[in-house]
Design a protein around this motif. Structure first.
Motif, PDB file in Angstrom:
ATOM      1  N   ARG A   1       0.847  -1.182   0.000  1.00 58.13           N
ATOM      2  CA  ARG A   1       0.000   0.000   0.000  1.00 58.13           C
ATOM      3  C   ARG A   1       0.890   1.242   0.000  1.00 58.13           C
ATOM      4  NH1 ARG A   1      -4.417  -1.928  -1.317  1.00 58.13           N
ATOM      5  NH2 ARG A   1      -5.406   0.060  -1.083  1.00 58.13           N
ATOM      6  N   ARG A   2       0.386   2.258  -0.650  1.00 59.03           N
ATOM      7  CA  ARG A   2       1.042   3.566  -0.629  1.00 59.03           C
ATOM      8  C   ARG A   2       0.208   4.487   0.235  1.00 59.03           C
ATOM      9  NH1 ARG A   2       2.145   6.999  -5.814  1.00 59.03           N
ATOM     10  NH2 ARG A   2      -0.070   6.632  -5.923  1.00 59.03           N
ATOM     11  N   LEU A   3       0.827   5.073   1.264  1.00 60.65           N
ATOM     12  CA  LEU A   3       0.104   5.916   2.210  1.00 60.65           C
ATOM     13  C   LEU A   3       0.641   7.335   2.194  1.00 60.65           C
ATOM     14  CD1 LEU A   3       0.012   3.459   5.261  1.00 60.65           C
ATOM     15  CD2 LEU A   3      -1.691   3.723   3.440  1.00 60.65           C
ATOM     16  N   LEU A   4      -0.265   8.292   2.167  1.00 62.47           N
ATOM     17  CA  LEU A   4       0.089   9.704   2.320  1.00 62.47           C
ATOM     18  C   LEU A   4      -0.022  10.006   3.805  1.00 62.47           C
ATOM     19  CD1 LEU A   4       0.685  12.526   1.170  1.00 62.47           C
ATOM     20  CD2 LEU A   4      -1.798  12.801   0.862  1.00 62.47           C
ATOM     21  N   ARG A   5       1.122  10.277   4.445  1.00 62.46           N
ATOM     22  CA  ARG A   5       1.173  10.528   5.893  1.00 62.46           C
ATOM     23  C   ARG A   5       1.437  12.007   6.150  1.00 62.46           C
ATOM     24  NH1 ARG A   5       1.490   6.391   9.313  1.00 62.46           N
ATOM     25  NH2 ARG A   5       1.685   4.301   8.473  1.00 62.46           N
ATOM     26  N   PHE A   6       0.857  12.530   7.221  1.00 64.20           N
ATOM     27  CA  PHE A   6       0.980  13.949   7.537  1.00 64.20           C
ATOM     28  C   PHE A   6       0.601  14.177   8.992  1.00 64.20           C
ATOM     29  CE2 PHE A   6      -2.921  12.776   5.464  1.00 64.20           C
ATOM     30  CZ  PHE A   6      -3.899  13.189   6.362  1.00 64.20           C
ATOM     31  N   ASP A   7       1.083  15.271   9.561  1.00 65.83           N
ATOM     32  CA  ASP A   7       0.679  15.701  10.900  1.00 65.83           C
ATOM     33  C   ASP A   7      -0.626  16.487  10.783  1.00 65.83           C
ATOM     34  OD1 ASP A   7       3.102  14.715  11.860  1.00 65.83           O
ATOM     35  OD2 ASP A   7       4.035  16.696  11.983  1.00 65.83           O
ATOM     36  N   THR A   8      -1.426  16.444  11.837  1.00 66.86           N
ATOM     37  CA  THR A   8      -2.611  17.298  11.929  1.00 66.86           C
ATOM     38  C   THR A   8      -2.577  17.977  13.289  1.00 66.86           C
ATOM     39  OG1 THR A   8      -3.919  15.821  10.531  1.00 66.86           O
ATOM     40  CG2 THR A   8      -5.131  17.377  11.876  1.00 66.86           C
ATOM     41  N   ALA A   9      -2.566  19.307  13.288  1.00 64.24           N
ATOM     42  CA  ALA A   9      -2.597  20.082  14.528  1.00 64.24           C
ATOM     43  C   ALA A   9      -3.920  20.826  14.595  1.00 64.24           C
ATOM     44  CB  ALA A   9      -1.431  21.066  14.571  1.00 64.24           C
ATOM     45  N   THR A  10      -4.587  20.719  15.733  1.00 69.41           N
ATOM     46  CA  THR A  10      -5.855  21.405  15.945  1.00 69.41           C
ATOM     47  C   THR A  10      -5.640  22.450  17.026  1.00 69.41           C
ATOM     48  OG1 THR A  10      -7.025  19.350  15.488  1.00 69.41           O
ATOM     49  CG2 THR A  10      -8.287  21.090  16.518  1.00 69.41           C
ATOM     50  N   GLY A  11      -5.635  23.710  16.634  1.00 65.13           N
ATOM     51  CA  GLY A  11      -5.445  24.798  17.585  1.00 65.13           C
ATOM     52  C   GLY A  11      -6.773  25.351  18.071  1.00 65.13           C
ATOM     53  N   ASN A  12      -6.806  25.748  19.319  1.00 69.34           N
ATOM     54  CA  ASN A  12      -7.989  26.402  19.874  1.00 69.34           C
ATOM     55  C   ASN A  12      -7.722  27.904  19.900  1.00 69.34           C
ATOM     56  OD1 ASN A  12     -10.107  27.456  21.316  1.00 69.34           O
ATOM     57  ND2 ASN A  12      -9.854  26.137  23.106  1.00 69.34           N
ATOM     58  N   ALA A  13      -8.218  28.595  18.874  1.00 65.36           N
ATOM     59  CA  ALA A  13      -8.039  30.041  18.772  1.00 65.36           C
ATOM     60  C   ALA A  13      -9.244  30.788  19.326  1.00 65.36           C
ATOM     61  CB  ALA A  13      -7.817  30.428  17.303  1.00 65.36           C
ATOM     62  N   GLY A  14     -10.127  30.084  20.015  1.00 64.52           N
ATOM     63  CA  GLY A  14     -11.353  30.680  20.548  1.00 64.52           C
ATOM     64  C   GLY A  14     -11.126  31.450  21.834  1.00 64.52           C
ATOM     65  N   ALA A  15     -12.232  31.908  22.404  1.00 60.50           N
ATOM     66  CA  ALA A  15     -12.202  32.725  23.610  1.00 60.50           C
ATOM     67  C   ALA A  15     -12.261  31.905  24.894  1.00 60.50           C
ATOM     68  CB  ALA A  15     -13.365  33.720  23.583  1.00 60.50           C
ATOM     69  N   ARG A  16     -12.541  30.604  24.760  1.00 59.34           N
ATOM     70  CA  ARG A  16     -12.594  29.739  25.950  1.00 59.34           C
ATOM     71  C   ARG A  16     -12.084  28.347  25.606  1.00 59.34           C
ATOM     72  NH1 ARG A  16     -19.129  28.956  25.990  1.00 59.34           N
ATOM     73  NH2 ARG A  16     -19.089  27.229  24.534  1.00 59.34           N
ATOM     74  N   ASP A  17     -11.865  27.547  26.636  1.00 59.75           N
ATOM     75  CA  ASP A  17     -11.392  26.174  26.446  1.00 59.75           C
ATOM     76  C   ASP A  17     -12.448  25.327  25.736  1.00 59.75           C
ATOM     77  OD1 ASP A  17      -9.253  27.022  27.940  1.00 59.75           O
ATOM     78  OD2 ASP A  17      -9.593  25.634  29.622  1.00 59.75           O
ATOM     79  N   ILE A  18     -11.978  24.345  24.975  1.00 60.81           N
ATOM     80  CA  ILE A  18     -12.837  23.276  24.478  1.00 60.81           C
ATOM     81  C   ILE A  18     -12.804  22.217  25.565  1.00 60.81           C
ATOM     82  CG2 ILE A  18     -13.115  21.455  22.759  1.00 60.81           C
ATOM     83  CD1 ILE A  18     -11.562  23.317  20.800  1.00 60.81           C
ATOM     84  N   THR A  19     -13.935  21.942  26.176  1.00 56.43           N
ATOM     85  CA  THR A  19     -13.990  21.010  27.294  1.00 56.43           C
ATOM     86  C   THR A  19     -14.885  19.836  26.932  1.00 56.43           C
ATOM     87  OG1 THR A  19     -13.743  22.868  28.809  1.00 56.43           O
ATOM     88  CG2 THR A  19     -14.502  20.791  29.748  1.00 56.43           C
ATOM     89  N   LEU A  20     -14.298  18.656  26.804  1.00 53.06           N
ATOM     90  CA  LEU A  20     -15.070  17.451  26.534  1.00 53.06           C
ATOM     91  C   LEU A  20     -15.281  16.634  27.799  1.00 53.06           C
ATOM     92  CD1 LEU A  20     -13.438  16.304  23.180  1.00 53.06           C
ATOM     93  CD2 LEU A  20     -15.433  17.760  23.526  1.00 53.06           C
ATOM     94  N   GLY A  21     -14.360  16.735  28.735  1.00 51.11           N
ATOM     95  CA  GLY A  21     -14.487  16.017  29.991  1.00 51.11           C
ATOM     96  C   GLY A  21     -14.049  14.568  29.896  1.00 51.11           C
ATOM     97  N   PRO A  22     -14.374  13.790  30.936  1.00 48.58           N
ATOM     98  CA  PRO A  22     -13.948  12.393  30.991  1.00 48.58           C
ATOM     99  C   PRO A  22     -14.663  11.516  29.955  1.00 48.58           C
ATOM    100  CG  PRO A  22     -14.768  13.138  33.143  1.00 48.58           C
ATOM    101  CD  PRO A  22     -15.043  14.219  32.159  1.00 48.58           C
ATOM    102  N   VAL A  23     -13.986  10.457  29.529  1.00 50.97           N
ATOM    103  CA  VAL A  23     -14.577   9.470  28.614  1.00 50.97           C
ATOM    104  C   VAL A  23     -15.396   8.475  29.439  1.00 50.97           C
ATOM    105  CG1 VAL A  23     -12.750   9.709  26.902  1.00 50.97           C
ATOM    106  CG2 VAL A  23     -12.531   7.974  28.679  1.00 50.97           C
ATOM    107  N   PRO A  24     -16.312   7.727  28.796  1.00 51.04           N
ATOM    108  CA  PRO A  24     -17.071   6.695  29.525  1.00 51.04           C
ATOM    109  C   PRO A  24     -16.130   5.589  30.017  1.00 51.04           C
ATOM    110  CG  PRO A  24     -17.972   7.058  27.305  1.00 51.04           C
ATOM    111  CD  PRO A  24     -16.692   7.805  27.391  1.00 51.04           C
ATOM    112  N   PRO A  25     -16.634   4.682  30.823  1.00 48.46           N
ATOM    113  CA  PRO A  25     -15.803   3.552  31.286  1.00 48.46           C
ATOM    114  C   PRO A  25     -15.342   2.686  30.112  1.00 48.46           C
ATOM    115  CG  PRO A  25     -17.857   3.698  32.549  1.00 48.46           C
ATOM    116  CD  PRO A  25     -17.969   4.668  31.412  1.00 48.46           C
ATOM    117  N   ASP A  26     -14.224   1.997  30.302  1.00 42.98           N
ATOM    118  CA  ASP A  26     -13.721   1.083  29.277  1.00 42.98           C
ATOM    119  C   ASP A  26     -14.828   0.129  28.841  1.00 42.98           C
ATOM    120  OD1 ASP A  26     -11.313   2.309  29.599  1.00 42.98           O
ATOM    121  OD2 ASP A  26     -10.272   0.565  30.434  1.00 42.98           O
TER     122      ASP A  26
END
Length: 147
Positions: free
Chosen positions: A1-26
């Motif tokens: 297989r031929r794969l195109l690999r790259f980094d992805t950076a997600t910046g938070n340029a907003g006025a407040r935090d992005i808050t997702l909180g804890p994940v569910p149990p395993d």
């Protein structure tokens, strides 16, 4: 297989935090989180979509299901202290970014059947608007790629 690999950076340029909180149990899939028995952790579904576009339209596509949205490094030029989000308490602090390196599993697009040439790589974040934002207009970026 031929794969195109790259980094992805997600910046938070907003006025407040992005808050997702804890994940569910395993073992539990709930809300935006899907449990991956293969990987042994949760993924946030529909986080990033990747498209390789040529003259005739989309020639290859892929996606990244986010593992942990967390503070990796400050956005260039930001001096705002991060909250310290991590895999157990997910989010991205205002002025910080999360980074998925090119070497991570599934951080690629399979271009095996795409002829060599020059294309456009389009990366879209939060396309399904699962994370509330002030502005959804800055969630896509394109790059010229040649392979």
């Amino acid at each position: 297989r031929r794969l195109l690999r790259f980094d992805t950076a997600t910046g938070n340029a907003g006025a407040r935090d992005i808050t997702l909180g804890p994940v569910p149990p395993d073992g539990v899939s709930e809300g935006i989180y899907a449990w991956s028995a293969c990987h042994g952790h949760h993924h946030m579904t529909g986080y990033a979509d990747y498209k390789v576009v040529g003259d005739g339209g989309i020639v290859a596509s892929g996606h990244k299901q986010a593992f942990c949205l967390m503070d990796i490094k400050p956005i260039a030029g930001s001096s705002i202290p991060g909250f310290g989000y991590h895999c157990g308490n997910q989010g991205i602090s205002r002025g910080w970014e999360d980074v998925y390196g090119a070497g991570l599993p599934c951080q690629w697009v399979d271009i095996t059947d795409v002829p060599p040439g020059t294309y456009t790589l389009q990366i879209s974040i939060n396309d399904q608007k699962q994370i509330e934002e002030m502005n959804y207009e800055n969630n896509s970026v394109t790059f010229e790629v040649t392979f």
